[in-house]
Design an enzyme around this catalytic site. Structure first.
Site, PDB file in Angstrom:
ATOM      1  N   ASN A 477      82.617  61.031  79.746  1.00 48.86           N
ATOM      2  CA  ASN A 477      81.779  61.247  78.563  1.00 48.86           C
ATOM      3  C   ASN A 477      81.674  62.759  78.390  1.00 48.86           C
ATOM      4  O   ASN A 477      80.978  63.421  79.142  1.00 48.86           O
ATOM      5  CB  ASN A 477      80.399  60.608  78.783  1.00 48.86           C
ATOM      6  CG  ASN A 477      79.458  60.905  77.631  1.00 48.86           C
ATOM      7  OD1 ASN A 477      79.857  61.450  76.601  1.00 48.86           O
ATOM      8  ND2 ASN A 477      78.188  60.549  77.810  1.00 48.86           N
ATOM      9  N   LYS A 479      80.440  64.425  76.082  1.00 51.71           N
ATOM     10  CA  LYS A 479      79.218  64.864  75.391  1.00 51.71           C
ATOM     11  C   LYS A 479      79.582  65.888  74.309  1.00 51.71           C
ATOM     12  O   LYS A 479      80.639  65.769  73.691  1.00 51.71           O
ATOM     13  CB  LYS A 479      78.214  65.402  76.408  1.00 51.71           C
ATOM     14  CG  LYS A 479      77.938  64.363  77.502  1.00 51.71           C
ATOM     15  CD  LYS A 479      76.794  64.668  78.378  1.00 51.71           C
ATOM     16  CE  LYS A 479      76.617  63.559  79.395  1.00 51.71           C
ATOM     17  NZ  LYS A 479      75.511  63.780  80.303  1.00 51.71           N
ATOM     18  N   HIS A 564      73.226  55.860  75.123  1.00 50.62           N
ATOM     19  CA  HIS A 564      73.102  56.886  76.151  1.00 50.62           C
ATOM     20  C   HIS A 564      71.681  57.451  76.118  1.00 50.62           C
ATOM     21  O   HIS A 564      71.091  57.609  75.045  1.00 50.62           O
ATOM     22  CB  HIS A 564      74.132  57.993  75.910  1.00 50.62           C
ATOM     23  CG  HIS A 564      74.277  58.891  77.090  1.00 50.62           C
ATOM     24  ND1 HIS A 564      73.378  59.892  77.353  1.00 50.62           N
ATOM     25  CD2 HIS A 564      75.189  58.917  78.097  1.00 50.62           C
ATOM     26  CE1 HIS A 564      73.741  60.510  78.482  1.00 50.62           C
ATOM     27  NE2 HIS A 564      74.845  59.914  78.953  1.00 50.62           N
ATOM     28  N   GLU A 566      70.563  60.323  76.361  1.00 48.72           N
ATOM     29  CA  GLU A 566      70.373  61.533  75.551  1.00 48.72           C
ATOM     30  C   GLU A 566      70.168  61.169  74.084  1.00 48.72           C
ATOM     31  O   GLU A 566      69.401  61.805  73.368  1.00 48.72           O
ATOM     32  CB  GLU A 566      71.577  62.473  75.739  1.00 48.72           C
ATOM     33  CG  GLU A 566      71.535  63.179  77.089  1.00 48.72           C
ATOM     34  CD  GLU A 566      72.909  63.485  77.689  1.00 48.72           C
ATOM     35  OE1 GLU A 566      73.912  63.429  76.974  1.00 48.72           O
ATOM     36  OE2 GLU A 566      72.945  63.753  78.910  1.00 48.72           O
ATOM     37  N   GLU A 636      72.747  54.383  84.160  1.00 49.12           N
ATOM     38  CA  GLU A 636      72.629  55.826  84.340  1.00 49.12           C
ATOM     39  C   GLU A 636      71.157  56.188  84.534  1.00 49.12           C
ATOM     40  O   GLU A 636      70.422  56.334  83.536  1.00 49.12           O
ATOM     41  CB  GLU A 636      73.167  56.561  83.114  1.00 49.12           C
ATOM     42  CG  GLU A 636      74.630  56.309  82.850  1.00 49.12           C
ATOM     43  CD  GLU A 636      75.260  57.419  82.018  1.00 49.12           C
ATOM     44  OE1 GLU A 636      76.338  57.867  82.390  1.00 49.12           O
ATOM     45  OE2 GLU A 636      74.645  57.848  81.027  1.00 49.12           O
ATOM     46  N   GLY A 642      73.198  64.999  85.077  1.00 45.71           N
ATOM     47  CA  GLY A 642      73.348  66.451  84.988  1.00 45.71           C
ATOM     48  C   GLY A 642      72.426  67.222  85.916  1.00 45.71           C
ATOM     49  O   GLY A 642      72.283  68.435  85.796  1.00 45.71           O
ATOM     50  N   SER A 682      75.634  62.458  87.838  1.00 40.34           N
ATOM     51  CA  SER A 682      76.115  63.371  88.884  1.00 40.34           C
ATOM     52  C   SER A 682      77.166  62.742  89.796  1.00 40.34           C
ATOM     53  O   SER A 682      77.186  62.987  91.003  1.00 40.34           O
ATOM     54  CB  SER A 682      74.942  63.906  89.706  1.00 40.34           C
ATOM     55  OG  SER A 682      74.061  64.616  88.873  1.00 40.34           O
TER      56      SER A 682
END
Ligand code: 13P
Length: 719
Positions: A477, A479, A564, A566, A636, A642, A682
């Site tokens: 991904n 991003k 996702h 985010e 996730e 991250g 991660s």
């Protein structure tokens, strides 16, 4: 979806194969003919050094003629090895990036050089193919243009076609090629070229060959009338007819007569031409060939004296032939000996035999043999071996047979190696298949046992089916990273890396919208799946800035990442919106990678299972069971994204088992067992193996590490 890229591949594949054959065979042949005649190539190189004004390598160099000769021969051998091995690696498709890079660099150097040679013409024949095929400088330039084009195709697309020898054994054909061509070079240097491409082949009747040369050509006259051209002989040419105009005079050999190779065998005793005497001598006639007195190697003088004594004793003629008789006489006198020395042109001597000196034997105009003096008999052998090694055995070249033997020595071991490799691959596949059958059997047995004692606890779901039912997947991904150009490069890099391995999982890259169409046309999306990172919750219309599922599908992408964290956090995507997006994605034949996961506070409050269950229920439980074949889940944990903080393998397995159980409760075990559940947050090459080893973890959704080919492949290789 992969239509455009597979269409491109249909064109690229034959182009790559053709380029491999053209470039590979040309370099192989060029290296081979140079290896066959290192002395000939070294003479050519010296010509180049002079023509290009490289004074330090000219015959009058301050480094000395010996150094220049040694340097030229070493360069000739190195050149032949380089070309031969480059040709072999390109033809076999091994070192798929490195070999074309070298080929392109070589061609970028050679093509302008040959253009210069073609325009200025300082060297007549380029010497690319030794004496085997003589090209004009312009022909060489055009040949190089074709090679440059084909090598460039390989530079960009070579990785699209499989190699003949797998990576782990590619050093074997490479080393074998080096060994082969080096052996040929050494043998040809020490003795005589293993294949003779020059006119003075053993067995030739020089006297007859020189006679046949005197073929008188006939002349034709080309005239033109009303735009039409016609040939006339001297007798019927329309010289007095003004309606015909003269165009050209043509010289042609009479029908059925072939032009023989030019033999300029010419020996002089001062001003007296003694060629005819030598060629009509019915006895053994020995020739000591000394192309230059300065370069004469005296290591074999004893053997040469023995031969001279033998000839003298039996009244056979012995001639030392050299361009500078006085110089040779001086040198011999200095050594207290004298041979009858006569004049012959240096180039002719070098054309007859390689080596300084070389020895040849003629009888009645026929060239019986030519050898290096190291092959001459020792004195004692003249008494004992002369019967068993008669002097008049013609070492006649049977070129056809020699070619076959020399080619067979190279090709047969390679075929053997290839067959062995194929056999091993087949065997490994069989063993793998057998093992996985055994494993399946065992697991089925275990499953049966566990069903009886199973207690479906909320957080500790025990899988009832084997992991192999579903796909292992590693998805990137990206991003909001990478410009279009950077993204295309990254995708190409991932594809090239995949071509070098056989991954045990599906590999997908999720890219920003703007990359999709270009990447779909660039890579083979059958091998490297392509995914969008989002799509709109509306079909179409006035939704400025949005991209619909249909648009995503139209690019050639096959997947879309939805939900996702985010997007949920920064763009307010609710369960309701996601439900719409999923339906639209599925309606447009996209596979959905649906993300779920709790934030840190939720985990700390012990609510992670509830949160994840709700996310699945609210956005996916409206789907029909059949739709689940197009759903991939990605757990996730938001606190791991991250942050460098990874869920432990146990935490991941616990949640994945819970997710599978949740799906199983709604859709049944078959659907749950077939659903791939990826882990994201991660994930790196260093922890991927441990995470993926868990039975409910079917791969990863990778953020940061998917932006680097090596890291991403490190994760792919974890399977
Ligand atoms: P990182 O791998 O950078 O933690 O990101 C994970 C992720 O969000 C993938 O969708």
């Amino acid at each position: 979806m992969a239509n455009s890229s597979s269409a491109t591949l249909r064109i690229i594949k034959p182009a790559v194969i053709l380029s491999r054959i053209v470039v590979g065979l040309t370099f192989l042949f060029s290296g081979f003919v140079k290896g066959v005649d290192p002395i000939g190539v070294s003479i050519k190189l010296k010509e180049y050094f002079v023509a290009l004004g490289i004074d330090i390598l000219s015959p009058s160099s301050s480094l000395g003629a010996d150094f220049v000769t040694t340097f030229s021969i070493a360069s000739a051998v190195a050149l032949s090895i380089f070309e031969f091995v480059l040709g072999a690696t390109i033809l076999f498709g091994i070192y798929r990036k490195l070999a074309p890079t070298f080929a392109v660099i070589t061609m970028l150097f050679m093509t302008p050089l040959t253009l210069y040679l073609a325009i200025k013409n300082p060297v007549q024949d380029c010497g690319c193919f030794g004496e085997a095929v003589v090209l004009t400088n312009w022909q060489t330039f055009y040949k190089n243009l074709i090679l440059t084009f084909a090598a460039t195709i390989l530079l960009f697309y070579n990785h699209k076609v499989k190699e003949l020898f797998v990576k782990s054994i590619r050093w074997l054909p490479t080393m074998f090629s080096i060994f082969y061509i080096l052996s040929i070079s050494i043998l040809s240097y020490l003795y005589q070229p293993v294949l003779d491409f020059r006119p003075y082949k053993s067995g030739i009747n020089i006297r007859e060959a020189m006679k046949q040369e005197e073929v008188v050509p006939e002349y034709l006259f080309l005239y033109e009338k009303d735009g039409e051209q016609k040939e006339f002989t001297i007798d019927n040419a329309p010289m007095n007819d003004p309606t015909w105009s003269f165009v050209d005079r043509i010289e042609r050999l009479p029908e059925g007569v072939e032009q023989k190779e030019e033999l300029d065998f010419n020996v002089r005793d001062n001003d007296l031409d003694i060629t005819a005497d030598i060629l009509s001598d019915e006895n053994y006639t020995f020739l000591l060939l000394v192309p230059t007195v300065e370069g004469y190697d005296n290591s074999w003088d004893d053997k040469i004296f023995n031969l001279y004594d033998y000839a003298f004793e039996h009244s056979y003629n012995f001639y030392a032939l050299t361009p500078d008789v006085d110089l040779l006489n001086d040198r011999l006198n200095g050594m207290g000996i004298s041979f009858p020395c006569y004049t012959m042109d240096e180039t002719v001597i070098e054309t007859i035999a390689r080596g300084n000196p070389a020895v040849a034997m003629l009888k009645d105009g026929i060239l019986y043999w030519k050898i290096s003096p190291r092959d001459l008999l020792d004195m004692a052998q003249y008494e004992t071996d002369i019967q068993s090694t008669p002097l008049d055995v013609v070492y006649e070249y049977n070129h056809g047979r020699r070619y076959i033997i020399i080619l067979a020595i190279y090709i047969l071991p390679l075929i053997f190696l290839y067959l062995c490799e194929q056999a091993v691959v087949l065997l490994v596949e069989k063993v793998k298949a057998k093992r996985s059958k055994l494993k399946e059997g065992k697991e089925a047995e275990e499953r049966q046992k566990t069903t009886q004692v199973e207690d479906l606890d909320n957080t500790n779901y025990k899988p009832k089916n084997i992991k192999t039912m579903r796909k292992n997947i590693v998805a990137g991904n990206w991003k909001m990273n990478k410009t279009l150009q950077e993204g295309v490069e990254l995708a190409k890099g991932v594809e090239a890396a995949l071509n070098e391995r056989t991954p045990n999982c599906d590999v997908i890259i999720g890219t920003p919208f703007i990359h999709l169409a270009t990447i779909a046309a660039t890579v083979d999306t059958k091998k490297l799946g392509l995914s969008a990172e989002n799509c709109a919750d509306k079909v179409s219309g006035a939704y400025t800035g949005e991209v619909s599922a249909a648009m995503v599908a139209s690019t050639g992408a096959e997947y879309v990442i939805l939900g996702h964290s985010e997007r949920r956090a920064y763009y307010g995507e609710t369960a309701e919106i996601l439900k719409e997006k999923v339906l639209l994605a599925l309606a447009n034949n996209l596979k959905v990678i649906f993300c779920i996961g709790e934030v840190l506070e939720e985990r700390e409050a012990g609510k992670e299972f509830d949160v994840v269950k709700a996310q699945i229920e609210e956005s996916l439980f409206n789907l029909a069971a059949e739709d689940w074949s197009n759903i991939i889940l990605a757990y996730e944990p938001v606190w791991a994204i991250g942050t460098g903080k990874t869920a432990t393998a146990e935490q991941a397995q616990e949640m994945h088992a819970f997710i599978r159980k949740t799906v199983a409760e709604k859709y049944g075990e078959e659907v749950a067992e077939a659903t791939s559940i990826l882990y994201g947050g991660s994930c790196k090459p260093s922890n991927a193996k441990e995470l993926f080893a868990n039975k409910d973890v079917d791969g990863g959704l990778i953020g940061g590490a998917s932006l680097d080919v090596e890291q991403f492949m490190g994760i792919v290789d974890a399977f």
